[in-house]
Design an enzyme around this catalytic site. Structure first.
Site, short mmCIF file in Angstrom:
data_model
loop_
_atom_site.label_atom_id
_atom_site.label_comp_id
_atom_site.label_asym_id
_atom_site.label_seq_id
_atom_site.Cartn_x
_atom_site.Cartn_y
_atom_site.Cartn_z
N ARG A 1 2.26 -2.05 1.11
CA ARG A 1 1.82 -3.21 1.90
C ARG A 1 1.04 -2.72 3.12
NH1 ARG A 1 2.87 -5.37 -2.09
NH2 ARG A 1 4.08 -7.28 -2.47
N ARG B 1 6.53 -0.23 -3.20
CA ARG B 1 5.93 -1.50 -2.74
C ARG B 1 4.98 -1.17 -1.59
NH1 ARG B 1 7.54 -6.52 -3.89
NH2 ARG B 1 6.93 -8.27 -2.58
#
Length: 451
Positions: free
Chosen positions: A172, A170
């Site tokens: 980010r 993930r």
């Protein structure tokens, strides 16, 4: 014990808060959240269940500066859809994109010591002026506002949760700033863990027509890491026609479908159709006949339309609409062009769209399809549990989501990886400790003379 006050905007599950509090408490600070802002009712319910909260507000647009208590740090995972590859990427044209300017408004009025902002990786190159640019105009605008107009020492970094011992990739972007120093967000030590380290065992599995069809064609181990969708392809993709989800198809039709779903993406068809290229265009019978020969071609295609594998539709044209905030782009059917055959690509119509490999990692969890992820268990397949979802983001075991499953996974699909936030916040905590605490300790003591 020195107290650090903060506000938590677009709070969601409170993941940024958890990472922030952990980092500062590890350095001996006491933390206090003086305001939380969140608009989703089931997120608010979850926040109240897990945190003691004195001031829980709603829409940020409605929170006037004078009603915001003084604080030291602003935390904000502002809405990512305007910059996400999963959305239309309208950026500041999207009203949700303008919420950054509400953050700017609060920083300007309250002048806190620092902030942590979080968003999707797509923010980095959103609205590129040139392909050679490293960042787009949207991020440039944000950095200019924070550094040049508000005077913060700002740094940013794209961090991947997989490097922090979470079995999920993930990525980010984190944008941070302080009044004193520029934080270094680099990761020195990386830790990898496979999915099986967070999975539960012996739970009830799915017994449906869909899973039965899967196991009629594949062994369990052959399903590990496979996606089930009628879009793109590769060795890790199973198409609906491979297992007859919408009805049995002939070998001829399988060959035709496999050719069509690749051909419809080729750019030369856009020129021949007279539209701007898109990833998957409707091709006419005549166009299909140039790369697939069969005396009964129309019959094969029409049968696939009837079963739902194909759609007979007009091609789509690109529409550019000018707005006061910039150009907006979207697609509409062009009824001046002849109809053609196109693959039905709606992956969300399938009961399962990906089977996770317990020896590997999970893909980036997205709110729209996390309920259709499956894991092997007890000789079959089942969906991820909410607890497993929380573990994928590094939430503590005491944390609970007391809402229905669809709402819980919607919140999880939009949350942050807590250990990543803790890493980011720890850098700010060191700067804060080195500067503010020393400043307080070195302040002269003034004794009033009493006559």
């Amino acid at each position: 014990m020195q107290k650090v006050k903060f506000i938590d905007l677009f709070a969601g599950l409170g993941g940024i808060r958890l990472g922030f509090e952990s980092a500062f408490q590890n350095l001996g600070f006491k933390t206090e959240c003086v305001l939380t802002s969140e608009i989703k009712p089931y997120a608010v319910k979850t926040l109240k269940h897990n945190f003691e909260q004195d001031f829980l507000a709603g829409d940020l647009f409605d929170i006037r500066n004078e009603f915001i208590p003084d604080f030291d740090f602003l935390l904000g995972g502002f809405p990512c859809q305007p910059f996400s590859a999963g959305g239309k990427r309208q950026g500041f044209v999207d009203t949700r994109g303008t919420l950054f300017f509400e953050i700017e408004r609060i920083l300007k009025a309250k002048k806190p010591y620092g902030f942590i902002l979080e968003n999707v990786e797509g923010l980095v190159k959103h609205d590129l002026e040139s392909k050679n640019d490293k960042i787009g105009r949207t991020l440039s605008t944000i950095l200019y506002k924070l550094k040049d107009e508000l005077g913060y020492n700002v740094s940013w970094e794209v961090l991947d949760s997989i490097d922090f011992g979470l079995p999920q990739s993930r990525k980010r972007i984190f944008i941070v700033g302080t009044k004193d120093e520029t934080a270094n967000l680099n990761v020195n030590e990386k830790h990898f863990k496979p999915l099986k380290t967070i999975l539960e065992n012996g739970l009830e599995t799915i017994n449906s027509d869909f899973t039965q069809k899967l196991f009629q064609h594949f062994e369990m181990e052959d399903l590990y890491g496979k996606s089930i969708k009628d879009k793109r392809g590769g060795d890790n993709n199973i198409h609906s026609w491979d297992i007859g989800i919408k009805g049995e198809v002939s070998d001829k039709q399988i060959i035709l479908l496999n050719k069509l779903f690749k051909e419809r993406r080729k750019k030369h068809w856009a020129e021949k159709i007279g539209i701007d290229w898109m990833d998957g265009m409707a091709l006419t019978l005549k166009q299909i006949s140039t790369f697939h020969k069969d005396e009964n071609l129309k019959g094969l295609l029409d049968d696939l339309v009837k079963k739902g594998y194909l759609r007979f539709e007009y091609p789509k044209k690109l529409v550019r609409e000018k707005t006061e905030n910039g150009e907006k782009k979207y697609r509409v059917y062009d009824e001046t062009k002849p109809k053609g055959y196109n693959i039905v690509t709606g992956k969300l119509s399938f009961e399962i769209n990906k089977i996770l490999d317990p020896n590997d990692i999970a893909p980036t969890l997205v709110a729209t399809d996390v309920l259709r992820l499956a894991v092997p268990d007890n000789g079959g397949l089942r969906r991820l549990t909410i607890r497993e979802g929380l573990r994928l983001f590094g939430y503590p075991e005491w944390y609970e989501i007391p809402v229905k499953e669809t709402e819980a996974f919607d919140l999880l699909g939009n949350t942050v990886a807590v250990p990543v936030v803790e890493h980011v916040a720890s850098q700010l905590a060191k700067i804060y400790s080195n500067n503010i605490v020393e400043l307080i300790e070195n302040e002269p003591i003034i004794v009033n003379n009493i006559h």
